[in-house]
Write a protein that holds these residues in place. Sequence first.
Motif, short mmCIF file in Angstrom:
data_model
loop_
_atom_site.label_atom_id
_atom_site.label_comp_id
_atom_site.label_asym_id
_atom_site.label_seq_id
_atom_site.Cartn_x
_atom_site.Cartn_y
_atom_site.Cartn_z
N LEU A 206 0.69 -1.21 -0.06
CA LEU A 206 -0.05 0.08 0.27
C LEU A 206 0.80 1.33 0.14
O LEU A 206 0.48 2.20 -0.74
CB LEU A 206 -0.92 0.16 1.23
CG LEU A 206 -1.77 1.31 1.16
CD1 LEU A 206 -2.62 1.27 0.08
CD2 LEU A 206 -2.81 1.27 2.73
N GLY A 207 1.95 1.07 0.66
CA GLY A 207 2.74 2.32 0.77
C GLY A 207 3.51 2.72 -0.55
O GLY A 207 3.61 3.66 -0.98
N LEU A 208 3.84 1.55 -1.36
CA LEU A 208 4.31 1.71 -2.67
C LEU A 208 3.29 2.23 -3.49
O LEU A 208 3.74 3.15 -4.41
CB LEU A 208 5.03 0.39 -3.03
CG LEU A 208 6.16 0.01 -2.49
CD1 LEU A 208 6.55 -1.39 -2.84
CD2 LEU A 208 7.51 0.88 -2.62
N LEU A 214 1.19 9.50 -5.76
CA LEU A 214 1.60 10.87 -5.23
C LEU A 214 2.76 11.41 -6.12
O LEU A 214 2.70 12.43 -6.62
CB LEU A 214 2.18 10.93 -3.63
CG LEU A 214 1.00 10.93 -2.80
CD1 LEU A 214 1.79 10.98 -1.27
CD2 LEU A 214 -0.13 11.90 -2.77
N LEU A 215 3.57 10.53 -6.71
CA LEU A 215 4.58 11.00 -7.52
C LEU A 215 3.93 11.27 -8.98
O LEU A 215 4.12 12.43 -9.40
CB LEU A 215 5.47 9.74 -7.87
CG LEU A 215 6.46 9.65 -7.08
CD1 LEU A 215 7.34 8.10 -7.38
CD2 LEU A 215 7.58 10.52 -7.05
N ALA A 216 2.89 10.70 -9.32
CA ALA A 216 2.20 10.92 -10.47
C ALA A 216 1.39 12.29 -10.46
O ALA A 216 1.34 12.84 -11.71
CB ALA A 216 1.36 9.83 -10.84
N PRO A 226 7.95 11.70 -20.61
CA PRO A 226 6.75 11.17 -20.57
C PRO A 226 6.69 9.76 -20.13
O PRO A 226 5.99 9.03 -19.37
CB PRO A 226 6.28 11.40 -21.94
CG PRO A 226 6.88 12.66 -22.06
CD PRO A 226 8.31 12.64 -21.68
N TYR A 227 7.85 8.92 -20.83
CA TYR A 227 7.80 7.53 -20.41
C TYR A 227 7.96 7.26 -19.16
O TYR A 227 7.47 5.99 -18.49
CB TYR A 227 8.84 6.90 -21.44
CG TYR A 227 10.18 7.06 -20.79
CD1 TYR A 227 10.75 5.99 -19.87
CD2 TYR A 227 10.88 7.91 -21.21
CE1 TYR A 227 12.28 6.31 -19.33
CE2 TYR A 227 12.43 8.01 -20.94
CZ TYR A 227 13.00 7.39 -19.68
OH TYR A 227 14.27 7.37 -19.38
N LEU A 228 8.64 7.96 -18.25
CA LEU A 228 8.85 7.99 -16.85
C LEU A 228 7.50 8.02 -16.27
O LEU A 228 7.26 7.28 -15.34
CB LEU A 228 9.73 9.03 -16.27
CG LEU A 228 10.13 9.02 -14.86
CD1 LEU A 228 10.61 7.52 -14.43
CD2 LEU A 228 11.04 9.85 -14.48
N GLY A 229 6.69 9.06 -16.48
CA GLY A 229 5.56 9.27 -15.69
C GLY A 229 4.42 8.02 -15.92
O GLY A 229 3.81 7.53 -15.10
N LEU A 235 3.39 0.75 -13.01
CA LEU A 235 3.77 0.32 -11.78
C LEU A 235 2.89 0.33 -10.52
O LEU A 235 2.59 -0.67 -9.95
CB LEU A 235 5.20 0.60 -11.52
CG LEU A 235 6.34 0.23 -12.39
CD1 LEU A 235 7.58 0.68 -12.33
CD2 LEU A 235 6.37 -1.48 -12.51
N THR A 236 2.41 1.65 -10.31
CA THR A 236 1.33 1.86 -9.49
C THR A 236 0.05 0.81 -9.49
O THR A 236 -0.32 0.46 -8.47
CB THR A 236 0.91 3.46 -9.58
OG1 THR A 236 2.16 4.16 -9.13
CG2 THR A 236 0.01 3.54 -8.18
N ALA A 237 -0.49 1.03 -10.64
CA ALA A 237 -1.62 0.31 -10.80
C ALA A 237 -1.22 -1.27 -10.61
O ALA A 237 -2.25 -1.94 -10.07
CB ALA A 237 -2.24 0.17 -12.31
#
Length: 464
Positions: A206-208, A214-216, A226-229, A235-237
Amino acid sequence: MRTGPTVGSPTRHLGPALVTVAFLGAVIGGVGAPLITSVALDLHIRLDAAQWTLTATLFAGAVSAPVLGRLGSGSHRRSTVLVTLALVALGGLLTAIPLPFGVLLFGRALQGLGLGVIALLMSIARDYLPTERAQSVIATISVAGTVGIGVAYPLMGLLDQVAGLRVAYSVGFLLSLTAVAIAWRTVPADTPRPTPRLDVPGALLLGLGILGILLAVAQPAVWQTPYLGISVVVLTAATLTFWVIVERRATAPLVDLRLFMRGGVLRANAAMLTAGAGMYLLFSLLTRYVQTPVDAGYGFGLSGVVAGAALIPFSVLGFVGGRLTPQLAARTTAQATFTVYAGFVIVAATVFAIAPVSLAATLAAMAVLGFGVGGASAIMPRLVLDAVPRAETASVLAINQIVRTVGFSIGSALAGQLLAAATPTAAIFPGQHGYTIAAWCVLPLLALSAAIILTGTSISESVP
């Protein structure tokens, strides 16, 4: 030696004490936003790096909330509150001492734990106060964040301007010590309960996932590549999907997803997400607009301190809205009450969109927004806790707090994106029409949140 009030001791001072601790925690959490520019200038770092002093606080608060909620559901709730507030005080000390940026950032993360303890304070009120009194105290604790913003912005802005960055942070440290002292004196002693198992894999996943969100939405620098975003979003999904799988299989999950997926709880969180995005979108627009220099062809060129003072009506009306919530809910329903306050936010956005050139109208919109935010925040715990067992109070409220944080972050990011789209090439400031368009975008978000809430049945009157 005194260890706090016992279960049978008088609780007449417990409600005000819990509200005060929540208020101090909100002010401490709000220390970072008005000082971001000063951090960049004083420590000679980039502004996007200084933005982490806010993001780290939001992240720590969001991640710690469900963990603290689970720890506090057993027989160590008082200990959990005191240790957490002590860590907040340590964080305040680290920010006040002139040490490198990394230490300051770590201190700000520790201060974010104060946001995570809010759900525990609400669960204490629900357990130890009479039903009607508990409803009022929980509503006031929930609105403490609104009032805290109006205090933190002008206070910290003034201290920074007059005495410097570290003095402003030192005040946050003193406030945190005050919160520890009040909690030590008033939080009831622990009652015997089964010791909960902490779902460590669930907490890490959950933390990750929260960090990715929040990063996004809160770190614009991520999208410069763009590719980093896109990678962060994917990865979050994947992380959150895996977290759901782990939680459904765990014998003692960090979050009871079956409880979370109940109609009332799910609707309340969905409404909080959309309403939070709309509220913070408008809040971001108003605070930026009043500080825009008149050379841009609009705006009022208010200094940071004066702009912060303009938030005082926001906080005062927010507090009034929170105090009126129990009476309004008693005369109607919790759903109708939320809808009324969502309507006030819509009115505030409409006023700003129609008359942005008037300082009086803009300040009036800020005040009306505060009333709507305060009232909606105050009724939200009532909506979330419908038919929720008392033992799960802190856990359920903690998830709602995460949803609220994400909603606010989305609103802030949406404001930045809409204004960036309205900024001509090589220009510093967006066109005034960008603010108008962004203000109109608030309306569908609040209308959607009201529609989500109104699809439910009446809230049970037996649940505080």
